[in-house]
Each structure stands twice: as C-alpha cells, then as structure tokens.
Design a protein around this motif. Structure first.
Motif, short mmCIF file in Angstrom:
data_model
loop_
_atom_site.label_atom_id
_atom_site.label_comp_id
_atom_site.label_asym_id
_atom_site.label_seq_id
_atom_site.Cartn_x
_atom_site.Cartn_y
_atom_site.Cartn_z
N GLY A 63 0.80 -1.22 0.00
CA GLY A 63 0.00 0.00 0.00
C GLY A 63 0.83 1.27 0.00
O GLY A 63 0.55 2.21 -0.75
N GLY A 64 1.89 1.30 0.84
CA GLY A 64 2.72 2.50 0.91
C GLY A 64 3.44 2.78 -0.39
O GLY A 64 3.59 3.93 -0.81
N VAL A 65 3.92 1.72 -1.06
CA VAL A 65 4.61 1.88 -2.33
C VAL A 65 3.64 2.38 -3.40
O VAL A 65 3.95 3.25 -4.21
N ASP A 66 2.43 1.82 -3.41
CA ASP A 66 1.43 2.20 -4.39
C ASP A 66 1.09 3.69 -4.28
O ASP A 66 1.08 4.43 -5.27
N VAL A 67 0.83 4.14 -3.06
CA VAL A 67 0.49 5.55 -2.84
C VAL A 67 1.67 6.44 -3.20
O VAL A 67 1.51 7.48 -3.86
N SER A 68 2.87 6.06 -2.78
CA SER A 68 4.04 6.90 -3.02
C SER A 68 4.38 6.99 -4.50
O SER A 68 4.80 8.05 -4.98
N ALA A 69 4.21 5.90 -5.23
CA ALA A 69 4.45 5.94 -6.67
C ALA A 69 3.50 6.94 -7.34
O ALA A 69 3.90 7.71 -8.21
N TYR A 70 2.25 6.92 -6.91
CA TYR A 70 1.28 7.89 -7.44
C TYR A 70 1.73 9.31 -7.14
O TYR A 70 1.68 10.19 -8.01
N ARG A 71 2.16 9.58 -5.91
CA ARG A 71 2.59 10.92 -5.53
C ARG A 71 3.83 11.37 -6.29
O ARG A 71 3.99 12.54 -6.63
N VAL A 72 4.74 10.44 -6.56
CA VAL A 72 5.94 10.77 -7.32
C VAL A 72 5.55 11.21 -8.74
O VAL A 72 6.04 12.23 -9.25
N VAL A 73 4.67 10.46 -9.37
CA VAL A 73 4.21 10.83 -10.71
C VAL A 73 3.50 12.18 -10.67
O VAL A 73 3.71 13.04 -11.53
N GLN A 74 2.67 12.38 -9.67
CA GLN A 74 1.94 13.64 -9.55
C GLN A 74 2.89 14.83 -9.42
O GLN A 74 2.71 15.86 -10.08
N GLU A 75 3.91 14.70 -8.58
CA GLU A 75 4.86 15.80 -8.39
C GLU A 75 5.68 16.03 -9.64
O GLU A 75 5.97 17.18 -10.01
N ALA A 76 6.09 14.95 -10.33
CA ALA A 76 6.88 15.09 -11.55
C ALA A 76 6.09 15.83 -12.63
O ALA A 76 6.62 16.72 -13.31
#
Length: 374
Positions: free
Chosen positions: A279-292
């Motif tokens: 779950g933590g990886v899934d959410v963080s991957a989304y946030r990384v894409v969003q910030e990029a």
C-alpha cells in the motif's frame, strides 16, 4: 550568529601579505631608520591577524602602531604600503563589530593621525589633509558596514530556507502518514472480515479455512510493515491523522487526464508489475508521478512531458522528462525535497539532473511484500 571564516589560515593570509608588501617597499626605498620602520610595519600587520576575534583591540593596535612610524624615522608621506594597513583596520572595525562601537576605535585612530600631523610631521598642513584622512578611513568603514549587513541578510535567508525545508519535510511526512493510515485501516478491516468468515469455515471446510488464515497472515504482515513506517513518521508528533482516501497507480489514468486537461501534453508508457504493490509503495508511486508532472507543467519549456512507469519483480522504475529553458524559473526545490523524503522512507532511490536542456527524474521503489525487497 554571524558566521566567521574558520581556521587560522583565513586570519593570517591578509596580514602576512600586507607584511610582505611593507617589507618589500621599505627594503626598496631604504628611508631613514628603515630597519626600525620595517619592524614597526610588520608588527602592525601581524596585529591584524586577530581582527576577527578581537577586532577593537587588534585594529586599534594596528592603526596606532602604523601611526608611530614618524617617531622612528620615516614620515607619513614617505611610504605607501602602511595605507593598506589603515584601510584593512578601518574595514575590520565595521565588518567584525556588530554595533557602531567600531566608530570608537576609528575615532582613536583619527586622533592619532591628528597627533602625528601636529607633533611629528614637520610639513605645513591645511584643510586638504582633513579630506585626505577622511577619504582614507571613512570609505573602508562604510564598505565594512555594508559587507556585514549583506552577511547578516545571507545568514537570515539561510535560516529561513532551513525553516521552509523542515516545514516542507514535515508537511510531506504528514501527508504520507495520512495515506498510510488509510492503507492500515483497509488492511485491518479486511482482516476482521476474513477472520469472521474463517470462524464459520473452521468446522465445515478446514482446507478453505487454512487458505483464508494464510491470507489473513499476509494482510497482517502488510499492515505491520505500514504501521512501522507510520510510527516512524509520527514519532515526534501528536497530530491527528486525516481519513481522506489514498490514491494509487490504479488512478494514474485519471491523473494523466487531469494534467492533459490543464495544458500538459503527456506521453505515457505504463507497465505495472503483475503482483499487487504494498500500500505505501502504491500511494508513493502515485505521488511521485503527480509531483513530476506538476513540475513539468510549472517549469517545462514546451508544456510537454514523457512519463514511463515500469514494474518488475525487483522494483518499480519511474522516469519523467521534460524540456527546460534558460529563462524558466527552476522553483524552490521543495517538491523534490518532499519526493526524496517519501522515496527514502520506502528504501528506494531517486536521482535528477538537467542535461542538454532536458530535466530527467528517475525513481526506483521496491516491489515487495510489506515494502521489503524480495
């Protein structure tokens, strides 16, 4: 506190250089009692070595020692190098003394100047001597005050940037904590439902019950790993966590359409791993894409970006690129700082650079049960 250059080398460089110049001049001109003059000038230069630690004492001592030259032979107008000593002393009285107390030392040196002109200098004097001494001593003092003001402003700016950096990290940690809260709540809820169902199967279908117990154990391991991260994040705080739904890579299509609607031309290649992400990886991957993509929209040169998300059994690789122009502002860097905090928490890697006019962001997140590498 105003930062001072560290180490004895910085303190001694200028005095030693001045001493060499004074010695070369005295040896070259050989005025009356030049040996005594050389000793006086070297002493005045060496006194400046303590101009940062004890500016009042060191600078006044250097000035008075220099102005004692007429009492040992050479007149004030016979040598030029001592002028440099007086300039450094005046500058240091302003640069290294916080208040205007340095004016007291400057006044003492000016009084010594007047004493030399009246008692030791045999030339005829007029008002031009006052202008000469003022032009010699006042501008270095003014420049010293300006240098101190600029240094204090730079130090204050550095402190403010550190506060902003810490607030950005704290804000990102709070957001991660809220998202992990949702992941943990979902896992615990699933465990409760599965446990209730297993209780009914223990007697009627033991094999099926065993499978469900294994599933409950896997869910528990996920929840335990996410709980450890959550406790790490909030170990110093007592903030109440929010309950907003946490996004994941399954929501990337919606995210991409949102940015495209906002004017960003996104070329995306998405290949997710076959196994579900923690779950933590899934959410963080989304946030990384969003910030990029946010950075590409704000600072990109042509409002276009390329995104690739590739999953493998060992890691999830995210790469985002966009063109950047020379006249485009680079931003505060707080978004990348928060992103690095998120990636480091998960044990991933992040790198970014600008090459050939293109900004490249690479992030690798671990694909693992509970967030630990396989």
């Amino acid at each position: 506190m105003l930062r001072r250059p560290a180490g004895p080398l910085a303190d001694w460089m200028v005095p030693v250089l001045l001493a060499v110049l004074c010695l070369v001049e005295v040896v070259a001109l050989r005025p009356d009692s030049w040996q005594a003059a050389a000793a006086v000038e070297i002493a005045s230069c060496l006194a400046l070595a303590w101009r940062r630690r004890w500016p009042m004492v060191a600078c006044v001592a250097a000035g008075l020692t220099t102005l004692s030259l007429p009492w040992f032979g050479p007149q004030l107008d016979e040598l030029a190098a001592p002028i440099l000593v007086m300039v450094v002393a005046s500058y240091s009285l302003a640069r290294w003394i916080g208040s205007y107390r340095g004016l007291i030392g400057l006044g003492v040196i000016l009084l010594a100047f007047a004493g030399d002109y009246v008692l030791a200098d045999e030339r005829t004097h007029d008002i031009t001597d006052i202008f000469f001494v003022s032009a010699l001593m006042i501008p270095p003092y003014v420049f010293g005050r300006l240098a101190r003001a600029f240094a204090e402003q730079a130090a204050e700016l550095e402190r403010q940037q550190e506060v902003i950096r810490r607030e950005a990290i704290r804000g990102e940690r709070d957001r991660i904590a809220r998202e992990l809260h949702d992941v943990i709540a979902h896992s615990v809820s699933a465990m409760v439902v599965q446990t209730a169902a297993t209780q009914d199967l223990v007697r009627t279908d033991p094999d099926r019950a065993a499978e469900m117990l294994e599933s409950i154990a896997d869910t528990g391991r996920h929840a335990l790993a996410e709980t450890g991260r959550l406790l790490h994040l909030i170990r110093d705080d007592a903030d109440e966590l929010g309950l907003s739904p946490a996004p994941g890579l399954a929501d990337l299509d919606t995210l991409l359409e949102t940015f495209r609607a906002g004017g960003l031309d996104v070329e995306a290649s998405i290949q997710l791993p076959a196994e579900p992400l923690a779950g933590g990886v899934d959410v963080s991957a989304y946030r990384v894409v969003q910030e990029a993509l946010t950075n590409a929209l704000k600072y990109g040169d042509d409002h276009a970006a390329a995104l690739s998300v590739n999953g493998s059994p060992t890691g999830l690789h995210i790469r985002a690129t966009n063109r950047v122009g020379r006249g485009v502002p680079s931003g505060s860097g707080l978004g990348l700082l928060g992103m690095a905090e998120r990636v480091a928490l998960l044990g991933g890697r992040i790198s970014h650079e600008t090459r050939d006019g293109e900004f490249v962001l690479d992030v690798v997140l671990p694909c693992a049960i509970g967030g630990e590498p396989r």
